[in-house]
Design a protein around this motif. Structure first.
Motif, short mmCIF file in Angstrom:
data_model
loop_
_atom_site.label_atom_id
_atom_site.label_comp_id
_atom_site.label_asym_id
_atom_site.label_seq_id
_atom_site.Cartn_x
_atom_site.Cartn_y
_atom_site.Cartn_z
N GLY A 179 5.26 0.60 6.02
CA GLY A 179 3.96 0.75 5.78
C GLY A 179 3.43 2.12 5.94
N PRO A 180 2.20 2.39 5.64
CA PRO A 180 1.39 3.70 5.85
C PRO A 180 1.38 4.06 7.16
N ARG A 181 0.79 5.40 7.47
CA ARG A 181 0.64 5.74 8.68
C ARG A 181 -0.99 5.11 9.09
N ILE A 182 -1.17 4.34 10.07
CA ILE A 182 -2.32 3.68 10.10
C ILE A 182 -3.45 4.28 11.26
N TYR A 183 -4.67 4.50 10.92
CA TYR A 183 -5.71 4.74 11.96
C TYR A 183 -6.44 3.63 12.15
N PRO A 184 -6.17 2.87 13.21
CA PRO A 184 -6.94 1.68 13.36
C PRO A 184 -8.31 1.82 14.01
N ALA A 185 -9.29 0.58 13.69
CA ALA A 185 -10.55 0.90 14.44
C ALA A 185 -10.80 -0.27 15.28
N GLY A 186 -9.90 -1.11 15.35
CA GLY A 186 -10.04 -2.43 16.03
C GLY A 186 -11.03 -3.17 15.45
N HIS A 187 -11.92 -3.88 16.23
CA HIS A 187 -13.11 -4.80 15.86
C HIS A 187 -14.21 -3.98 15.46
N ALA A 188 -14.84 -4.08 14.23
CA ALA A 188 -16.02 -3.52 13.84
C ALA A 188 -17.19 -3.89 15.08
N VAL A 189 -18.02 -2.91 15.27
CA VAL A 189 -19.05 -3.41 16.39
C VAL A 189 -20.26 -3.50 15.37
N THR A 190 -20.70 -4.80 15.76
CA THR A 190 -21.71 -5.53 14.99
C THR A 190 -22.61 -6.28 15.71
N PRO A 191 -23.92 -6.33 15.32
CA PRO A 191 -24.95 -7.10 16.31
C PRO A 191 -24.69 -8.59 15.75
N TYR A 192 -24.87 -9.51 16.46
CA TYR A 192 -25.04 -10.78 16.23
C TYR A 192 -25.74 -11.07 14.97
N THR A 200 0.84 -1.19 0.13
CA THR A 200 0.19 -0.08 0.09
C THR A 200 0.79 1.25 -0.02
N LEU A 201 2.01 1.07 0.92
CA LEU A 201 2.89 2.50 0.88
C LEU A 201 3.54 2.77 -0.38
N GLU A 202 3.90 1.56 -1.18
CA GLU A 202 4.83 1.67 -2.40
C GLU A 202 3.71 1.99 -3.48
N ALA A 203 2.48 1.84 -3.31
CA ALA A 203 1.46 2.31 -4.39
C ALA A 203 1.04 4.01 -4.17
N GLY A 204 1.81 4.64 -3.17
CA GLY A 204 1.71 6.03 -3.03
C GLY A 204 0.72 6.52 -1.90
N PHE A 205 0.09 5.32 -1.11
CA PHE A 205 -0.85 5.92 -0.09
C PHE A 205 0.12 5.75 1.03
N THR A 206 0.12 7.04 1.73
CA THR A 206 0.86 7.10 3.21
C THR A 206 0.28 7.22 4.43
N THR A 207 -1.09 7.27 4.08
CA THR A 207 -1.90 7.10 5.56
C THR A 207 -3.50 6.37 5.11
N VAL A 208 -3.65 5.47 5.92
CA VAL A 208 -5.10 4.76 5.85
C VAL A 208 -5.86 4.51 6.94
#
Length: 423
Positions: A144-157, A107-115
């Motif tokens: 790799g790019p600078r990552i803004y992580p969301a952890g686990h997606a909040v979802t109902p069963y 991803t970084l080598e494709a020019g995307f420095t933040t995700v």
């Protein structure tokens, strides 16, 4: 802040993109001191000690940003054109994290420095793999790019991002915890948000409606009540983080906006009235439009193909209306629905849907930086900003496809890719 006596690098090129004015200017001389841009086309001479990098007939752009992907799925070993291997239960958390490190470099080598890594949807025992990957990259262990992580997606069963529904697992086969994103009711969704934030998530992802690629969920169906949406938004905002919602259906999009959720992912079935509401409230839209034409739907399960054949044409018709209405559109691919490393195809699709090339660049720079509340240091080639700089051949304002051919990548002042000879 730039450290005293930080090394100075001077980038020279034929052009640079001024995303604020929407113009490509000539020539380009960008002075980088340490990890930040010190000057653009300065009047004074550059220091004798500076390292000169002459990139030739290219356009310099701010580092591009992808606001919806998942580095922990897809990538090596997956069939081209399919979002796989995505949800296979045979991959343990350690293996997935190693896969993520490979996808991060791509991803970084494709020019995307933040995700933004938007929502783990695999069993991990409660570990936030995207947070671990972010830390490893920040500490220099992996590229790799600078990552803004969301952890686990909040979802109902049984919701769209419940891992058990992607492969129609029988009850009890793969039990999942609140920490792993499965949350029902106001109390549980609050606990789930708190868990992700406690363990390093920089934003929250919620499954607000059904989706195309999951079994047992209708793509337009709203999956949480208004009270649950409000609790998720309240808990996240009190912790100082934003909320992104997977929302395909119109009623779910409107419920998210009413709850104060910050960003709609996909928005495929939004009506004209809902598009106007997004524009009026300043709600961000990450439209992931390229996947609607690129995904190999002929190779997915028949019931999923049937959903895609109905939803994708409506999604393609929705986006031009959102562009015309002035909705704040940020760039996102939903990779690996679009293969990692081909992220810039989303920019080409945004132009196909009605943006100018410079508007598409803005979606992947300034608007994305606003979405992550970092527009004071990311998204522009300007003094004081972090030196995230990429180079593409020719004049990008005339040919957006040049973003598919990244010749140079710098992140925070460090060069990660340079094609021999610059151009």
């Amino acid at each position: 802040m730039t450290a005293p006596n930080a090394p100075v690098t001077v980038l020279r090129a034929a052009r640079w993109a001024d995303v604020d004015t929407g113009e490509v200017r000539s020539p380009a001389v960008i002075v980088v001191e340490g990890n930040r841009i010190k000057a653009v086309n300065p009047a004074e001479p550059v220091p004798d000690s500076a390292v000169i990098v002459d990139l030739g007939d290219v356009t310099l752009l701010p580092g591009l940003m992808d606001m919806e992907l998942n580095l922990l799925i897809g990538g090596p070993g997956g069939p081209e054109g399919l979002p796989s291997p995505m949800h296979g239960v045979q991959d343990d958390p350690a293996y997935r994290t190693l896969r993520g490190a490979v996808n991060a470099r791509t991803t970084l080598e494709a020019g995307f420095t933040t995700v933004r890594n938007l929502g783990l949807m695999v069993k991990t025992g409660g570990y936030l793999l995207d947070v671990a990957l972010m830390r490893a990259i920040e500490q220099g262990w992996h590229v790799g790019p600078r990552i803004y992580p969301a952890g686990h997606a909040v979802t109902p069963y049984g919701g769209h991002l419940d891992p058990t529904v992607f492969q129609r697992l029988a009850p009890g086969i793969m039990p999942l915890s609140v920490g792993e994103g499965i949350a029902n009711g106001v109390d549980e969704v609050r606990a789930c948000v708190r868990y992700q934030v406690r363990h390093g998530a920089k934003l929250i992802k919620v499954s607000a409606s059904g989706g195309v690629m999951s079994h047992s969920t209708a793509p337009g169906a709203q999956q949480y009540s208004d009270d649950e949406f409000a609790a998720i938004a309240d808990e996240a905002h009190r912790a100082g983080v934003r909320v992104a919602a997977h929302a395909v259906g119109d009623s779910a999009i409107r419920a998210c906006i009413r709850a104060g959720i910050d960003c709609i992912e996909h928005g495929f079935l939004a009506t004209d009235e809902t598009i106007a509401l997004m524009a009026d409230t300043g709600t961000f839209l990450v439209s992931t439009t390229y996947l609607t034409e690129a995904m190999a739907i002929d190779r997915i399960a028949p019931e999923l193909r049937k959903k895609a054949e109905v939803v994708f044409p409506q999604a393609q018709a929705m986006l031009p209306k959102a562009i015309a209405a002035g909705v704040r559109i940020a760039c996102g691919t939903d990779a690996p629905a679009v293969p990692h490393g081909q992220n810039a195809k989303e920019l080409c699709a945004l132009v196909d849907r009605g943006m100018t090339p410079m508007q598409a660049i803005r979606a992947a720079t300034v608007t994305s930086a606003e979405l992550i509340d970092a527009d004071d240091e990311l998204g522009r080639l300007a003094p004081g900003y972090l030196a995230d700089i990429v180079a593409v051949p020719g004049d990008v304002s005339r040919n957006i496809a040049s973003t598919l051919d990244v010749r140079f990548v710098m992140k925070a002042g460090q060069i990660y890719k340079q094609v021999d000879g610059g151009a």
